[in-house]
Design an enzyme around this catalytic site. Sequence first.
Site, PDB file in Angstrom:
ATOM      1  NE  ARG A  49      -7.609   4.123-130.293  1.00  0.00           N
ATOM      2  CZ  ARG A  49      -8.434   2.880-130.171  1.00  0.00           C
ATOM      3  NH1 ARG A  49      -9.681   3.074-130.343  1.00  0.00           N
ATOM      4  NH2 ARG A  49      -7.843   1.875-129.600  1.00  0.00           N
TER       5      ARG A  49
ATOM      6  CG  HIS B 177     -12.852   5.219-126.129  1.00  0.00           C
ATOM      7  ND1 HIS B 177     -11.494   5.596-126.440  1.00  0.00           N
ATOM      8  CD2 HIS B 177     -12.632   3.739-126.784  1.00  0.00           C
ATOM      9  CE1 HIS B 177     -10.888   4.710-127.222  1.00  0.00           C
ATOM     10  NE2 HIS B 177     -11.398   3.837-127.602  1.00  0.00           N
TER      11      HIS B 177
END
Lengths: 308, 308
Positions: B223, B271
């Site tokens: 993350r 992502h």
Amino acid sequence: MSIVIVSTARASSHWVKTLKEKDESLDIQVYPDVKRPEDIEFAISWKHPEGLYQNYPNLKVIASMGAGVNHILKDENLPKNVKVTRIVDEQLTKDMGQFVLLQCLAISRNLFTHLHDQKRKHWEVKRYQTPEQTKVGIMGYGVLGQEAGRALKANGFSVVGYANSSKTVDGIRVYGADEKGQFLKQTQILVCLLPVTPNTQGVLNIQLFKKLQPNAYLVNVARGEHLVEKDLISAIDQGFIKGASLDVFQEEPLPESHPFWNHKDIQITPHIASMTDPESVAKQLLDNYKRMKDGESLINEVNRNKGY
Amino acid sequence: MSIVIVSTARASSHWVKTLKEKDESLDIQVYPDVKRPEDIEFAISWKHPEGLYQNYPNLKVIASMGAGVNHILKDENLPKNVKVTRIVDEQLTKDMGQFVLLQCLAISRNLFTHLHDQKRKHWEVKRYQTPEQTKVGIMGYGVLGQEAGRALKANGFSVVGYANSSKTVDGIRVYGADEKGQFLKQTQILVCLLPVTPNTQGVLNIQLFKKLQPNAYLVNVARGEHLVEKDLISAIDQGFIKGASLDVFQEEPLPESHPFWNHKDIQITPHIASMTDPESVAKQLLDNYKRMKDGESLINEVNRNKGY
């Protein structure tokens, strides 16, 4: 009795050092500083000047520094009775398999598209294909093709092969010369690992590209001679294939004016898919040198007529 | 009794369709068009607006659409007794392992350098590292870390792990929290697969980068909160590390003005290391929905205090 190292494209110093470390007594001459051409019986060779080997009257063996031998055999003035050997190195083979795996993962995961997007500051989530959803077709199913097939299959890719005769190798279906259409029509990523022979030169051409799956991708890690370079650009521009990763070219280094450099769907690497490491192949070369002196048969001798 | 789909960053239509295909009788509401908030017992959630779940008085479960749950837990107004689940999907796990493998192969084979060279028409043969010569350190050794370790080891990489407590998993040495220095000092490619917790936020900072092997490389696929973004640029510019492949960012999509876009040693993907496929996780979500209705214990429930 001497060894000559002839390398116009790669540095020779590492080779001399590595060979000498293995056997201090070796007499090694380095082209073009050859003082006693009549002493030379064994050449370690990479892209020699055409006709050079006629100058060494006692030459018995030309050993390629790498897996390819076309750079030797294409010389029309190669002495008739000289034997030619190639490197079959386990590390070289593994390295090739890993490079092909890298390319196939990069293609299925849209890595090149994402890196292209980065250049223009464009954030676009794109659904990827899993290896299981991706059919890779390997043209040329010799030692290198088999290792690439093994590495791809072990990582989940769906793999088929193409060779002179049909067979099944480690559970992978290899199509024969008469089944080429069947092989091509299911292929999404085409990996070229063919040897260079008169039959395979120019085999990657527009007619072939049209037969692949829509949006197919080419990975050429064999030799520049396999690809009709202008056909690749036409095939991409006309939408027959989506892009290509090329490690080899008709002319190397790739000339500065070449259109491949700037083509957004063509990825270029400088002939590094698999690099001979002097340390790991020196043993093999010296083994053949000893075999030659002892009159024994050579390891990995090439059939000069077949070209591999 | 209703399910609500709350997704501010991802399209909801696929989810509705896929869930309905599995069970036509489901009552599904899609945020913000929620007509009967009191009916909602089960939320399928991705980056919900802070405080939203206080509006559903009968909510029992919030199911994350992905492997991460920090986007849920960071909400300070999350109802106290609601259970939180995450996706542990075999395909999601495999995809992550393959993406990490792709990045580590690309780094060890100098792919990013070669593609950068292509942009400036520069042909430079560079010796690569074999996987065996490359030590990858995986921070975070849960389900995803273990799969990455397995994929890397199967392809020849030398792998070590880092987790709260030391252990050995499938022959891979995993260092514990008190052995962090030992773990970092041998790591050439650092792969971050930590969960986001108060302890792990900002863990990828300049002090950590200085402890890695010279010329180390960072792969962040966890993350954005793990990385102190300005420290990465300083660490590269000062030569503590060589470069980074980032799939996640503090703010996504990465803002156009962000210095990462143009940094030649930073590779950006949007992502996509591992993307939830509605089809392959719908079964898991509905299974938990049924378990909730039947009063059974849930699958892959998160410990809300630990955060994973």
